[in-house]
Design a protein around this motif. Structure first.
Motif, PDB file in Angstrom:
ATOM      1  N   ARG A  28     -49.508  43.992 -31.857  1.00 44.26           N
ATOM      2  CA  ARG A  28     -49.660  43.754 -30.599  1.00 44.26           C
ATOM      3  C   ARG A  28     -48.266  44.303 -30.186  1.00 44.26           C
ATOM      4  O   ARG A  28     -47.293  43.439 -30.556  1.00 44.26           O
ATOM      5  N   LYS A  29     -47.778  45.902 -29.822  1.00 44.40           N
ATOM      6  CA  LYS A  29     -46.785  45.639 -28.917  1.00 44.40           C
ATOM      7  C   LYS A  29     -46.052  44.333 -27.856  1.00 44.40           C
ATOM      8  O   LYS A  29     -45.567  44.956 -26.892  1.00 44.40           O
ATOM      9  N   ASP A  30     -46.572  43.651 -28.006  1.00 47.30           N
ATOM     10  CA  ASP A  30     -46.546  42.389 -27.183  1.00 47.30           C
ATOM     11  C   ASP A  30     -44.690  41.937 -26.546  1.00 47.30           C
ATOM     12  O   ASP A  30     -45.407  41.093 -27.830  1.00 47.30           O
ATOM     13  N   LEU A  31     -44.171  42.397 -26.081  1.00 45.96           N
ATOM     14  CA  LEU A  31     -42.726  41.471 -26.237  1.00 45.96           C
ATOM     15  C   LEU A  31     -42.793  40.251 -25.475  1.00 45.96           C
ATOM     16  O   LEU A  31     -41.474  39.963 -25.725  1.00 45.96           O
ATOM     17  N   THR A  32     -43.750  39.770 -25.245  1.00 47.24           N
ATOM     18  CA  THR A  32     -44.050  38.425 -23.719  1.00 47.24           C
ATOM     19  C   THR A  32     -42.861  37.369 -25.124  1.00 47.24           C
ATOM     20  O   THR A  32     -43.104  37.128 -26.204  1.00 47.24           O
ATOM     21  N   SER A  33     -41.977  36.079 -24.478  1.00 50.08           N
ATOM     22  CA  SER A  33     -41.577  35.795 -25.054  1.00 50.08           C
ATOM     23  C   SER A  33     -40.798  34.862 -23.721  1.00 50.08           C
ATOM     24  O   SER A  33     -40.784  34.769 -22.725  1.00 50.08           O
ATOM     25  N   ASP A  77     -36.807  32.692 -23.313  1.00 54.03           N
ATOM     26  CA  ASP A  77     -35.837  31.679 -23.911  1.00 54.03           C
ATOM     27  C   ASP A  77     -35.489  31.077 -24.756  1.00 54.03           C
ATOM     28  O   ASP A  77     -36.152  29.651 -24.092  1.00 54.03           O
ATOM     29  N   PRO A  82     -37.057  25.821 -19.614  1.00 52.92           N
ATOM     30  CA  PRO A  82     -37.813  24.570 -19.616  1.00 52.92           C
ATOM     31  C   PRO A  82     -39.415  24.943 -19.438  1.00 52.92           C
ATOM     32  O   PRO A  82     -40.463  25.564 -19.391  1.00 52.92           O
ATOM     33  N   GLU A 126     -41.519  25.869 -17.217  1.00 53.56           N
ATOM     34  CA  GLU A 126     -42.580  27.704 -17.160  1.00 53.56           C
ATOM     35  C   GLU A 126     -42.967  27.673 -18.463  1.00 53.56           C
ATOM     36  O   GLU A 126     -43.877  29.407 -18.379  1.00 53.56           O
ATOM     37  N   TYR A 158     -46.530  27.490 -17.964  1.00 56.84           N
ATOM     38  CA  TYR A 158     -46.978  29.175 -17.224  1.00 56.84           C
ATOM     39  C   TYR A 158     -47.448  30.265 -17.617  1.00 56.84           C
ATOM     40  O   TYR A 158     -47.953  30.999 -17.263  1.00 56.84           O
ATOM     41  N   GLN A 160     -50.605  32.704 -18.432  1.00 52.94           N
ATOM     42  CA  GLN A 160     -50.839  33.785 -17.967  1.00 52.94           C
ATOM     43  C   GLN A 160     -50.663  34.471 -18.766  1.00 52.94           C
ATOM     44  O   GLN A 160     -51.771  36.210 -18.525  1.00 52.94           O
ATOM     45  N   SER A 161     -50.402  34.700 -20.301  1.00 50.55           N
ATOM     46  CA  SER A 161     -50.028  35.523 -20.568  1.00 50.55           C
ATOM     47  C   SER A 161     -51.495  35.225 -21.813  1.00 50.55           C
ATOM     48  O   SER A 161     -51.626  36.884 -23.153  1.00 50.55           O
ATOM     49  N   GLY A 162     -51.863  34.592 -21.942  1.00 48.92           N
ATOM     50  CA  GLY A 162     -52.749  33.790 -22.566  1.00 48.92           C
ATOM     51  C   GLY A 162     -53.048  34.057 -24.204  1.00 48.92           C
ATOM     52  O   GLY A 162     -53.602  33.823 -24.464  1.00 48.92           O
TER      53      GLY A 162
END
Lengths: 153, 322
Positions: free
Chosen positions: A8-13, A15, A19, A22, A25, A29-31
């Motif tokens: 899956r080309k979902d680059l949600t990440s 840093d 914190p 976050e 969170y 939100q992204s599941g």
């Protein structure tokens, strides 16, 4: 089938400095129950999961979670989470995480899912950049429809 | 790598009804129209460009803000087209833009566009950090569409400046003040959005002369190329040493859906430029992509073949200034 064909080309990440509050969170939100962690250059340096966060909040109870003997007091869990909410992801992430290459075979990936009991694994290219994520459910879905079997000669 | 930025994405919902009988007659309180067909697709200028590129086999990374359940549907749609997605999640719901295709008027539609959720300051910081990383490894950045509530009018200017620092070519595809502010950052291609009125700043851009004049002003301020819709089936491109007239030889009755045609033009143009093609071929291909998209019932053309089939109906004329 290679990893890049079913990833899956979902680059949600997040840093390394993000914190914990976050991180939670973004997970909600992204599941996604675990997230790749990137450094300043944008390269993959770790993975942080819900388990990592719970373990961070309740280290001594965590090992006992597999038994029904002790159920943590939820107020205590809440307070502990508050204490670590501003700590960076880098502090609790798994360094040296399991990572898949785009050219890895589906069988290799399946073995990783089973042996390491992981639901998703980040896919990184040679340079160490995140290019996607392979999910156990996607592979399961493909197999149940006979997709992968059709590719095998 | 190509990055597309859609700061206020949408779920584009299109309805096809048999007839509308608009306007409402006197005494009529409301009316139910039954859609014999409807379609939900991810939308927003940057996303549309990414989808078009993916359909041509070219990779890109779509960035911006997504929210809520609608955001999940949009993400799913983007990923299913083979586009990589690197969005920042915010509170609220990604907006839905509805288009009612009017059977009485060829290719025209009645649209209702939501405003979109407000982007909080912390999300902007996170986005900028991701954007800086991504831009450092990119060749082109497409900045498209309306700004969402919560972002200042000079936001595209900021993004274009960051891109310029890395020698990345910026395509600016928006309108109003945000466009005006960003031109001085030296974008590679400016394509003003004039759907809400053929005016850029205080300059009219209806006639070709007006377009050329506005184009030269934009070039003086730093832009390299300036591309504007001249009429339904034509565009004009202004560069520092030429004016290009682009026309599609098609009758209006052949057009089915004009939504997204502009984005197909930008996508097609970018596709060929990235492959190293000369400007004239790239412009022709972009126009063919826009034409193929306008003739399809869906927003964007699906295949390379459909675009190639339109190439001979595109005329590209170069005029050098006197």
């Amino acid at each position: 089938m290679k990893a890049h064909e079913f990833m899956r080309k979902d680059l949600t990440s997040v840093d390394a400095e993000t914190p914990i509050s976050e991180v939670i969170y973004v997970m909600e939100q992204s599941g996604l129950s675990s997230l790749p962690v990137l450094d300043d250059e944008g390269t993959l340096v770790g993975v942080i999961s819900e388990r990592d966060i719970i373990r961070a909040a309740l280290p001594s109870y965590f090992d006992m979670l597999h038994s029904t003997a002790i159920l943590p007091n939820l107020n205590q869990l809440g307070r502990s989470l508050e204490r670590i909410s501003q700590r960076p992801a880098s502090e609790f992430m798994a360094r040296d995480p399991v990572v898949v290459r785009p050219s890895d075979e589906d069988l290799q990936v399946a073995q990783l899912f089973i042996r390491r009991r992981l639901k998703q694994i980040p896919v990184a290219n040679e340079a160490g950049y995140l290019v996607g994520v392979v999910r156990r459910i996607d592979l399961l879905n493909q197999l149940s429809r006979g997709g992968i079997l059709r590719d095998r000669r | 790598m190509i990055i597309t930025v859609t700061l206020n994405p949408a779920l584009d919902k299109t309805y096809w009804v048999d007839e509308t009988h608009l306007p409402l007659s006197v005494g009529e309180e409301d009316r139910i129209m039954r859609a014999h067909r409807s379609l939900s697709e991810p939308g927003g200028k940057g996303i549309n460009v990414s989808v078009l590129l993916a359909r041509l086999g070219m990779e890109s990374v779509a960035m911006g803000f997504l929210a809520g359940h609608t955001g999940q549907i949009v993400l799913r749609g983007i990923l299913s087209e083979g586009v990589s997605a690197n969005f920042v999640w915010i509170e609220g719901e990604t907006r839905t833009n509805a288009a009612l295709m009017l059977p009485e008027r060829q290719a025209a539609s009645l649209k209702v566009h939501e405003e979109g959720p407000t982007v909080p300051a912390r999300a902007v910081e996170i986005f900028l950090a991701k954007y800086r990383h991504a831009v450092a490894r990119a060749e082109y950045v497409v900045l498209g569409g309306r700004l969402p509530p919560g972002l200042p009018d000079d936001f595209y200017h900021q993004l274009a400046l960051i891109a310029a620092q890395h020698n990345v070519k910026t395509v600016l595809h928006t309108g109003g003040f945000p466009l005006q502010e960003a031109i001085s950052a030296g974008p590679y291609l400016v394509k003003p959005d004039i759907r809400e009125g053929a005016v850029i700043g205080d300059e009219a851009v209806s006639t070709e002369e007006e377009i050329i004049s506005a184009g030269h002003h934009a070039l003086d301020r730093g832009a390299k190329m300036f591309l504007v819709s001249h009429h339904v089936t034509g565009d004009v491109l202004v560069t520092k040493d030429a004016v290009w007239e682009l026309d599609a030889r098609v009758t209006l009755s052949e057009l089915r859906n004009l939504v997204g045609a502009d984005d197909a033009l930008v996508g097609g143009l970018l596709y060929q430029l990235k492959k190293g093609e000369d400007l004239e071929s790239a412009l022709k291909f972009g126009m063919a992509a826009a034409l193929a998209s306008s003739e399809a019932e869906e927003k964007l053309v699906r295949s390379r073949q459909a675009i190639d089939a339109e190439m001979e109906r595109i005329e590209v004329r170069k005029r050098t200034p006197r």
